[in-house]
Write an enzyme that holds these catalytic residues in place. Structure first.
Site, PDB file in Angstrom:
ATOM      1  N   THR A 293       4.304   0.925   0.055  1.00 39.49           N
ATOM      2  CA  THR A 293       4.251   2.325  -0.362  1.00 39.49           C
ATOM      3  C   THR A 293       5.355   3.156   0.276  1.00 39.49           C
ATOM      4  O   THR A 293       5.872   4.092  -0.333  1.00 39.49           O
ATOM      5  CB  THR A 293       2.882   2.933  -0.002  1.00 39.49           C
TER       6      THR A 293
ATOM      7  N   TYR B 122       1.987   4.743  -8.574  1.00 40.85           N
ATOM      8  CA  TYR B 122       3.370   4.636  -8.116  1.00 40.85           C
ATOM      9  C   TYR B 122       3.766   3.173  -8.120  1.00 40.85           C
ATOM     10  O   TYR B 122       2.927   2.273  -8.219  1.00 40.85           O
ATOM     11  CB  TYR B 122       3.539   5.227  -6.716  1.00 40.85           C
TER      12      TYR B 122
ATOM     13  N   THR C 139       0.555  -0.828   3.488  1.00 43.08           N
ATOM     14  CA  THR C 139      -0.582  -0.658   4.397  1.00 43.08           C
ATOM     15  C   THR C 139      -1.758  -1.570   4.086  1.00 43.08           C
ATOM     16  O   THR C 139      -2.614  -1.788   4.950  1.00 43.08           O
ATOM     17  CB  THR C 139      -1.077   0.798   4.380  1.00 43.08           C
ATOM     18  N   ASP C 140      -1.836  -2.132   2.876  1.00 38.37           N
ATOM     19  CA  ASP C 140      -3.019  -2.903   2.506  1.00 38.37           C
ATOM     20  C   ASP C 140      -3.249  -4.096   3.428  1.00 38.37           C
ATOM     21  O   ASP C 140      -4.384  -4.399   3.789  1.00 38.37           O
ATOM     22  CB  ASP C 140      -2.914  -3.392   1.064  1.00 38.37           C
TER      23      ASP C 140
ATOM     24  N   LYS D 144      -7.313  -0.745   8.938  1.00 36.32           N
ATOM     25  CA  LYS D 144      -7.292   0.316   7.941  1.00 36.32           C
ATOM     26  C   LYS D 144      -8.727   0.706   7.613  1.00 36.32           C
ATOM     27  O   LYS D 144      -9.530  -0.136   7.219  1.00 36.32           O
ATOM     28  CB  LYS D 144      -6.554  -0.157   6.686  1.00 36.32           C
TER      29      LYS D 144
ATOM     30  N   GLU E  64     -27.501 -14.272  17.716  1.00 36.60           N
ATOM     31  CA  GLU E  64     -28.522 -14.424  16.678  1.00 36.60           C
ATOM     32  C   GLU E  64     -28.544 -15.835  16.103  1.00 36.60           C
ATOM     33  O   GLU E  64     -29.540 -16.266  15.524  1.00 36.60           O
ATOM     34  CB  GLU E  64     -28.285 -13.413  15.554  1.00 36.60           C
TER      35      GLU E  64
END
Length: 367
Positions: A50, A63, A129-130, A202, A324
């Site tokens: 981006t 975009y 950023t993903d 993120k 657990e």
């Protein structure tokens, strides 16, 4: 095509010059930190995303990632060259949703080669950023230098109103040029914060303040080049790790499976049938799942040597060993602080060394 790219570059530069002085975080950029001694030599390594994206003519939300090249990004940020002696190169130009193992290996090899040169004091990697947190942590485990490596991205494309990329790139270069950044591992700089690669994730789909280190907090703060450092990471990274990409052509396949009510074990079997050497479970709560899934995982671990890591779909907290589920008995690994994507990165590299659960658990504890 060349004329179109030049036009885009001119548009970006002109737009940023007009826009940046109106942003509160960008106003002091005209007052760059005073240079002390020779400028650091910072290499900007671009991968797309981006931060290099452009909106369509309609100005709509959509975009195109990677519309601009690294030269356009450097030229589009006023006063960037006051921070360091800059150079740039384009490794790939993709949206980070398409990031893959082959690009990771290529990027890591190039970063290590650059860091070995006396002509490079630090590196800034521009990235979507993903999957930025995954690439950052991969580099944190395989970079063999204490020189700064900083990843930056943006939540808004370069031509958007209030684009955040220019300020992030400015701050990223400032951090990469800082002598105090040496030895801190790979860092992520975004939204006026510095984060350790192992800790950051993120947390929001679109907001500019999306990146946080939920369990430990940021590694520092940076505002228009002025840096305040917090405590460094107390885990092994970069030069202290046992991992290397030298000679690697591929990485072991590791799949992430998301736990939920009525989770079926057939997804576990399908992943193994299709070649998964490791499985990370994004478990409920403290890394739990249905009993049928637990039984299926125990079977593939015992019969096929598949590495099993219990992580959690919950965004904060730790997955504790034997809390657990009896991990010792079943041959499972507890992820501790690591979310599912980070667990996958570490498990891929762990499997280049061993498939024994106790050794993998030791890696999760140390890194």
């Amino acid at each position: 095509m060349k004329m179109q790219r030049q036009s885009l570059a001119r548009t970006l530069a002109a737009f940023l010059v007009l826009l940046l002085p109106t942003l509160p975080s960008a106003q002091p950029a005209t007052k760059a930190p005073a240079a002390q001694g020779p400028k650091a030599k910072v290499r900007i390594v671009a991968t797309g995303g981006t931060i290099a994206g452009a909106q369509g003519d309609s100005g709509s939300y959509g975009y195109k990632s990677g519309a601009f090249k690294v030269e356009d990004l450097i030229q589009g940020v006023p006063h960037l060259d006051t921070l360091a002696k800059l150079s740039g190169e384009q490794v790939v130009n993709i949206g980070s949703q398409d990031m893959n193992d082959a690009v990771w290996l290529k990027l890591a090899a190039r970063v290590n080669a650059l860091l070995a040169s006396p002509d490079v004091d630090g590196i800034v990697v521009t990235h979507g950023t993903d999957t930025l947190e995954e690439t950052a942590y991969f580099l944190d485990l395989v970079v063999k230098s204490d020189k700064p490596v900083v990843l930056v991205g943006s939540m808004r494309p370069a031509t958007a109103i209030s684009a955040d990329g220019p300020a992030n790139l400015y701050n990223g270069v400032a951090v990469a040029a800082s002598p105090e950044a040496r030895g801190r591992g790979v860092l992520v700089v975004i939204n006026d914060e510095i984060h350790a690669a192992r800790n950051v994730t993120k947390m929001n789909t679109t907001n500019v303040e999306t990146f946080h280190s939920p369990n430990r907090g940021p590694a520092g703060l940076v505002n228009t080049g002025a840096i305040t450092w917090m405590d460094p990471v107390d885990k092994k990274h970069t030069k202290a790790t046992e991992f290397s990409v030298k000679g690697l052509k591929t990485l072991p396949r590791v799949d992430i499976l998301y736990a939920h009510a009525n989770m079926s074990p057939d997804l576990i079997e399908a992943a193994v049938d299709n070649g998964a050497q490791g499985l990370v479970i994004a478990g409920v709560g403290d890394g739990n799942m249905t009993q049928a899934s637990i039984d299926a995982l125990e079977k593939v671990q015992r019969e096929h040597g598949v590495a099993v890591v219990r992580s959690s779909r919950v965004p904060t907290g730790l997955v504790l060993r034997d809390n657990e589920i009896n991990d010792d008995q079943k041959g499972f690994v507890a992820s501790g602080e690591f979310n599912p994507p980070k667990s996958r990165v570490l498990l891929q590299l762990a499997l280049t060394k061993t498939c024994k659960p106790d050794r993998i658990q030791r890696m999760f504890d140390e890194y």
